[in-house]
Design a protein around this motif. Structure first.
Motif, PDB file in Angstrom:
ATOM      1  N   ARG A  66     -18.117  -1.707  11.562  1.00 24.13           N
ATOM      2  CA  ARG A  66     -17.650  -0.488  11.101  1.00 24.13           C
ATOM      3  C   ARG A  66     -17.116   0.199  12.424  1.00 24.13           C
ATOM      4  O   ARG A  66     -17.982   0.412  13.044  1.00 24.13           O
ATOM      5  CB  ARG A  66     -18.824   0.119  10.360  1.00 24.13           C
ATOM      6  CG  ARG A  66     -18.294   1.791   9.892  1.00 24.13           C
ATOM      7  CD  ARG A  66     -18.925   2.238   8.728  1.00 24.13           C
ATOM      8  NE  ARG A  66     -18.763   1.336   7.492  1.00 24.13           N
ATOM      9  CZ  ARG A  66     -19.341   1.268   6.700  1.00 24.13           C
ATOM     10  NH1 ARG A  66     -20.618   1.415   6.700  1.00 24.13           N
ATOM     11  NH2 ARG A  66     -18.901   0.506   5.645  1.00 24.13           N
ATOM     12  N   ARG A  67     -15.978   0.611  12.362  1.00 26.13           N
ATOM     13  CA  ARG A  67     -15.522   1.444  13.551  1.00 26.13           C
ATOM     14  C   ARG A  67     -15.227   3.049  13.198  1.00 26.13           C
ATOM     15  O   ARG A  67     -14.491   3.281  11.972  1.00 26.13           O
ATOM     16  CB  ARG A  67     -14.177   1.047  13.985  1.00 26.13           C
ATOM     17  CG  ARG A  67     -14.061  -0.356  14.597  1.00 26.13           C
ATOM     18  CD  ARG A  67     -14.804  -0.428  15.867  1.00 26.13           C
ATOM     19  NE  ARG A  67     -14.297   0.807  16.766  1.00 26.13           N
ATOM     20  CZ  ARG A  67     -14.889   1.293  17.722  1.00 26.13           C
ATOM     21  NH1 ARG A  67     -16.068   1.059  18.076  1.00 26.13           N
ATOM     22  NH2 ARG A  67     -14.174   2.259  18.359  1.00 26.13           N
ATOM     23  N   SER A  68     -16.186   3.709  13.844  1.00 27.80           N
ATOM     24  CA  SER A  68     -15.894   5.253  13.467  1.00 27.80           C
ATOM     25  C   SER A  68     -14.577   5.620  14.315  1.00 27.80           C
ATOM     26  O   SER A  68     -14.710   5.258  15.485  1.00 27.80           O
ATOM     27  CB  SER A  68     -17.468   5.905  13.696  1.00 27.80           C
ATOM     28  OG  SER A  68     -18.323   5.640  13.021  1.00 27.80           O
ATOM     29  N   SER A  70     -12.177   9.598  15.130  1.00 26.53           N
ATOM     30  CA  SER A  70     -11.713  10.919  14.539  1.00 26.53           C
ATOM     31  C   SER A  70     -10.172  11.070  14.396  1.00 26.53           C
ATOM     32  O   SER A  70      -9.713  10.605  15.562  1.00 26.53           O
ATOM     33  CB  SER A  70     -12.109  11.817  15.571  1.00 26.53           C
ATOM     34  OG  SER A  70     -11.916  13.216  15.225  1.00 26.53           O
ATOM     35  N   GLU A  76     -10.357   9.806   6.650  1.00 26.43           N
ATOM     36  CA  GLU A  76     -11.232   8.750   6.704  1.00 26.43           C
ATOM     37  C   GLU A  76     -11.767   9.221   8.110  1.00 26.43           C
ATOM     38  O   GLU A  76     -11.242   9.614   9.013  1.00 26.43           O
ATOM     39  CB  GLU A  76     -10.314   7.592   6.749  1.00 26.43           C
ATOM     40  CG  GLU A  76      -9.733   7.062   5.486  1.00 26.43           C
ATOM     41  CD  GLU A  76      -8.864   5.724   5.407  1.00 26.43           C
ATOM     42  OE1 GLU A  76      -9.743   4.970   5.774  1.00 26.43           O
ATOM     43  OE2 GLU A  76      -7.857   5.718   5.091  1.00 26.43           O
ATOM     44  N   ARG A  77     -13.147   8.652   8.179  1.00 23.72           N
ATOM     45  CA  ARG A  77     -13.818   8.864   9.439  1.00 23.72           C
ATOM     46  C   ARG A  77     -14.130   7.444   9.926  1.00 23.72           C
ATOM     47  O   ARG A  77     -15.012   7.291  11.115  1.00 23.72           O
ATOM     48  CB  ARG A  77     -14.965   9.783   9.326  1.00 23.72           C
ATOM     49  CG  ARG A  77     -14.635  11.149   8.787  1.00 23.72           C
ATOM     50  CD  ARG A  77     -13.944  11.739  10.206  1.00 23.72           C
ATOM     51  NE  ARG A  77     -13.661  13.084   9.887  1.00 23.72           N
ATOM     52  CZ  ARG A  77     -12.204  13.478  10.026  1.00 23.72           C
ATOM     53  NH1 ARG A  77     -11.251  12.630  10.446  1.00 23.72           N
ATOM     54  NH2 ARG A  77     -11.998  14.570   9.559  1.00 23.72           N
ATOM     55  N   SER A  78     -14.102   6.494   9.168  1.00 21.59           N
ATOM     56  CA  SER A  78     -14.463   5.116   9.575  1.00 21.59           C
ATOM     57  C   SER A  78     -13.524   4.129   8.761  1.00 21.59           C
ATOM     58  O   SER A  78     -13.031   4.238   8.110  1.00 21.59           O
ATOM     59  CB  SER A  78     -15.810   4.705   9.414  1.00 21.59           C
ATOM     60  OG  SER A  78     -16.196   4.670   8.035  1.00 21.59           O
ATOM     61  N   ASP A  80     -13.910  -0.535   8.195  1.00 27.92           N
ATOM     62  CA  ASP A  80     -14.483  -1.728   8.349  1.00 27.92           C
ATOM     63  C   ASP A  80     -13.205  -2.879   8.726  1.00 27.92           C
ATOM     64  O   ASP A  80     -12.182  -2.903   8.122  1.00 27.92           O
ATOM     65  CB  ASP A  80     -15.258  -2.345   7.137  1.00 27.92           C
ATOM     66  CG  ASP A  80     -16.278  -1.170   6.507  1.00 27.92           C
ATOM     67  OD1 ASP A  80     -16.755  -1.333   5.576  1.00 27.92           O
ATOM     68  OD2 ASP A  80     -16.544  -0.321   7.387  1.00 27.92           O
ATOM     69  N   TRP A 155      -9.995   0.382  21.745  1.00 27.17           N
ATOM     70  CA  TRP A 155     -10.816   1.342  21.231  1.00 27.17           C
ATOM     71  C   TRP A 155     -11.585   2.234  22.230  1.00 27.17           C
ATOM     72  O   TRP A 155     -11.402   1.772  23.565  1.00 27.17           O
ATOM     73  CB  TRP A 155     -12.089   0.784  20.269  1.00 27.17           C
ATOM     74  CG  TRP A 155     -11.537  -0.034  19.064  1.00 27.17           C
ATOM     75  CD1 TRP A 155     -10.504  -0.142  18.498  1.00 27.17           C
ATOM     76  CD2 TRP A 155     -12.275  -0.825  18.666  1.00 27.17           C
ATOM     77  NE1 TRP A 155     -10.376  -0.698  17.369  1.00 27.17           N
ATOM     78  CE2 TRP A 155     -11.514  -1.707  17.361  1.00 27.17           C
ATOM     79  CE3 TRP A 155     -13.424  -1.939  18.923  1.00 27.17           C
ATOM     80  CZ2 TRP A 155     -11.829  -2.723  16.637  1.00 27.17           C
ATOM     81  CZ3 TRP A 155     -13.625  -2.806  18.043  1.00 27.17           C
ATOM     82  CH2 TRP A 155     -12.957  -3.332  16.646  1.00 27.17           C
ATOM     83  N   ASP A 164     -23.710  -1.299  14.302  1.00 26.63           N
ATOM     84  CA  ASP A 164     -22.257  -0.970  13.512  1.00 26.63           C
ATOM     85  C   ASP A 164     -21.502  -2.561  13.279  1.00 26.63           C
ATOM     86  O   ASP A 164     -20.384  -2.643  12.381  1.00 26.63           O
ATOM     87  CB  ASP A 164     -21.045  -0.573  14.409  1.00 26.63           C
ATOM     88  CG  ASP A 164     -21.434   1.144  14.756  1.00 26.63           C
ATOM     89  OD1 ASP A 164     -22.068   1.345  13.977  1.00 26.63           O
ATOM     90  OD2 ASP A 164     -20.681   1.350  15.509  1.00 26.63           O
TER      91      ASP A 164
END
Length: 194
Positions: A66-68, A70, A76-78, A80, A155, A164
């Motif tokens: 899971r990548r969070s 902004s 969307e905030r995350s 997969d 990232w 995560d």
């Protein structure tokens, strides 16, 4: 036409099920080409969500994480994503001319890759990255389709904590050509199998 629908129904019945083998297994659809050539688009991945309960991810494991993030333009905030573990906690990792270096030594990646172009593009750090130290409990992840994927190279932060990591991909179910065609947007039976 009836024979084609029956064949597609049988293929889907025997290759896709809600839970496979264990209560900790789930299915994930590979919607992008980030893991080409090893995981074709629209393959079904079986992810063991309990695999890392008592173990740590190992180099070259394929994992769902899971990548969070902004994004002011999205609610969307995350997200997969499926990627491969390359760098382990405490290691130093660098990319030079498309090769991965761990603690200063070039590693051999024993799987198919879609490599970066040989021409260096400063705007997109495809095959080049200065050395970074991976923090304790975190991992550096790369997609197999290096030329066309976003992963730890892009990232921020570049590493992902074990918390995560959602699970290990334990099986890839590649769809047959007939099923691929039935899922195509212009297919008359596409709505039946989505």
């Amino acid at each position: 036409m009836t024979n084609i629908l029956l064949t597609l129904t049988l293929l889907l019945t025997f290759t896709v099920s809600p839970r496979v083998g264990s209560p900790s297994h789930k299915e994930v659809l590979a919607r992008t080409g980030s893991m080409l050539p090893n995981i074709p688009i629209n393959s079904t991945l079986i992810v063991d969500e309990a695999f890392y309960t008592a173990k740590d991810p190992q180099r070259f494991d394929i994992v769902e994480v899971r990548r969070s993030f902004s994004n002011p333009d999205s609610s969307e905030r995350s997200m997969d994503v499926v990627v491969r573990v390359i760098g382990l906690p405490g290691e130093t990792i660098a990319l030079r001319r498309g090769s991965v270096y761990i603690n200063g030594r070039k590693i051999k990646e024993p799987f198919g890759l879609r490599r970066c172009p040989t021409k260096i593009d400063e705007a997109v750090p495809c095959g080049e990255m200065s050395a970074i130290k991976i923090p304790a409990g975190e991992y550096f992840l790369l997609a197999d389709n290096r030329a066309e994927s976003e992963d730890s190279r892009l990232w921020s932060p570049r590493t992902v904590p074990k918390s995560d990591v959602l699970g290990k991909v334990v099986k890839v179910v590649k769809r047959s050509t007939a099923v691929q065609q039935a899922l195509a947007a212009d297919s008359p039976v596409s709505g039946l199998y989505r």
